[in-house]
Design a protein around this motif. Sequence first.
Motif, PDB file in Angstrom:
ATOM      1  N   ALA A   1      50.201  -7.083 -21.720  1.00 62.08           N
ATOM      2  CA  ALA A   1      50.165  -5.712 -22.230  1.00 62.08           C
ATOM      3  C   ALA A   1      50.544  -4.759 -21.098  1.00 62.08           C
ATOM      4  O   ALA A   1      50.210  -4.997 -19.936  1.00 62.08           O
ATOM      5  N   ARG A   2      51.271  -3.703 -21.436  1.00 57.02           N
ATOM      6  CA  ARG A   2      51.614  -2.721 -20.397  1.00 57.02           C
ATOM      7  C   ARG A   2      50.367  -2.034 -19.888  1.00 57.02           C
ATOM      8  O   ARG A   2      50.235  -1.732 -18.716  1.00 57.02           O
TER       9      ARG A   2
ATOM     10  N   ALA B   1      48.214  -1.556 -28.191  1.00 61.27           N
ATOM     11  CA  ALA B   1      49.639  -1.707 -27.884  1.00 61.27           C
ATOM     12  C   ALA B   1      50.473  -1.074 -28.993  1.00 61.27           C
ATOM     13  O   ALA B   1      50.090  -1.099 -30.159  1.00 61.27           O
TER      14      ALA B   1
ATOM     15  N   ASP C   1      55.745  -1.573 -26.686  1.00 63.68           N
ATOM     16  CA  ASP C   1      55.177  -2.417 -25.622  1.00 63.68           C
ATOM     17  C   ASP C   1      55.662  -3.869 -25.734  1.00 63.68           C
ATOM     18  O   ASP C   1      55.665  -4.616 -24.752  1.00 63.68           O
TER      19      ASP C   1
END
Length: 357
Positions: free
Chosen positions: A138-139, A145, A149
């Motif tokens: 995950a960013r 998210a 993403d």
Amino acid sequence: MLTNRTTLTQFLIEERRRHDESSGEFNSLILDVALACKTISRLVAQGDLAGMLGYAGAVNVQGEQQIKLDVQANSCFLRATEWGGHVAGMVSEEIEDAYRIPAQFPRGKYLLAFDPLDGSSNVDVNVTVGSIFSITRAREPGVDATAEDFLQPGREQVAAGYAIYGPSTMLVLSVGRGVHGFTLEPTIGEFFLTHPDMRVAEHTSTFAINSSNHRFWEPAVRRYVDECLAGTTGPRGRDFNMRWVASLVVEAHRILTRGGVFLYPRDSKKAGAAGRLRLLYEASPIAFLIEQAGGRASTGRRPLLDVEPTDIHQRVGFVFGTAAEVERIERYHTEAYEDDDPDIPMYAKRGLFRAVR
Ligand code: MG
Ligand code: MG
């Protein structure tokens, strides 16, 4: 003796010990996915008795008729993985937007993309089907998210795999150090390592393609297939065999087991379409496995894992398998485009295909 074999859990724990910083969340996520696959395996094995083979009455985001089993398999993935606090969001073939984790569960640090039931359009003829999954970071861990993403090139995957529901159920997995196959012992519900270090054979005389699309193929693909078909009388100097199951999981499993090359290339059947298979939850995870096993995976022109996604459901041309054959197909594409072919304007330098390379 089963107790002499390595279980999936033991395998994952031993892998984790190689990474000091690893928290075990990742392993929990893989085991949750494995549980989803075991559940789907049971549903598939019950066939018509499960009452799941008919149409669900809805069309998914791909414009495909969903069967009840697609819907049920999708729920298996969601229910098995959403509660654990390991994922920040999910993308499924069966859901139009990114799936938001229900409010009561914590958000994690991974993204999960999956095709819950691959090959489901053929489930009525009782052929092998499967599930495919891809895990990226995950960013922003701990936060919901968004669809954006998920738009990471396949190289960013931390794990990928598939389950294949054949005469035996197998889970084939890479966590970035080779590809390993586990067979389900159904009476105790445990996956055991049976196929360590799966490798794509370096030589092959088998190709897989849907020949009914021949007239839509690009010149490079026609050349490759025509040369295979010419056998001992052609430039390849040997005979080839053809296979076509039309289920990505089955094709990938055969290639990981015996070698071969699979092509679902971009073609002119649907103007402007990039290909048939979905990038995020079909081509990318299979490409990750194939590269981890020493094979090559490509759009036909460049490594599949380098493609920057622009849409969570986007499609892509996909060629994978024995590295030397895939390299040959890439080379044919390069050579085909060096000459303008005035007879086939859509393939020429300024033609349709040229523009959307
Ligand atoms: Mg599929
Ligand atoms: Mg599917």
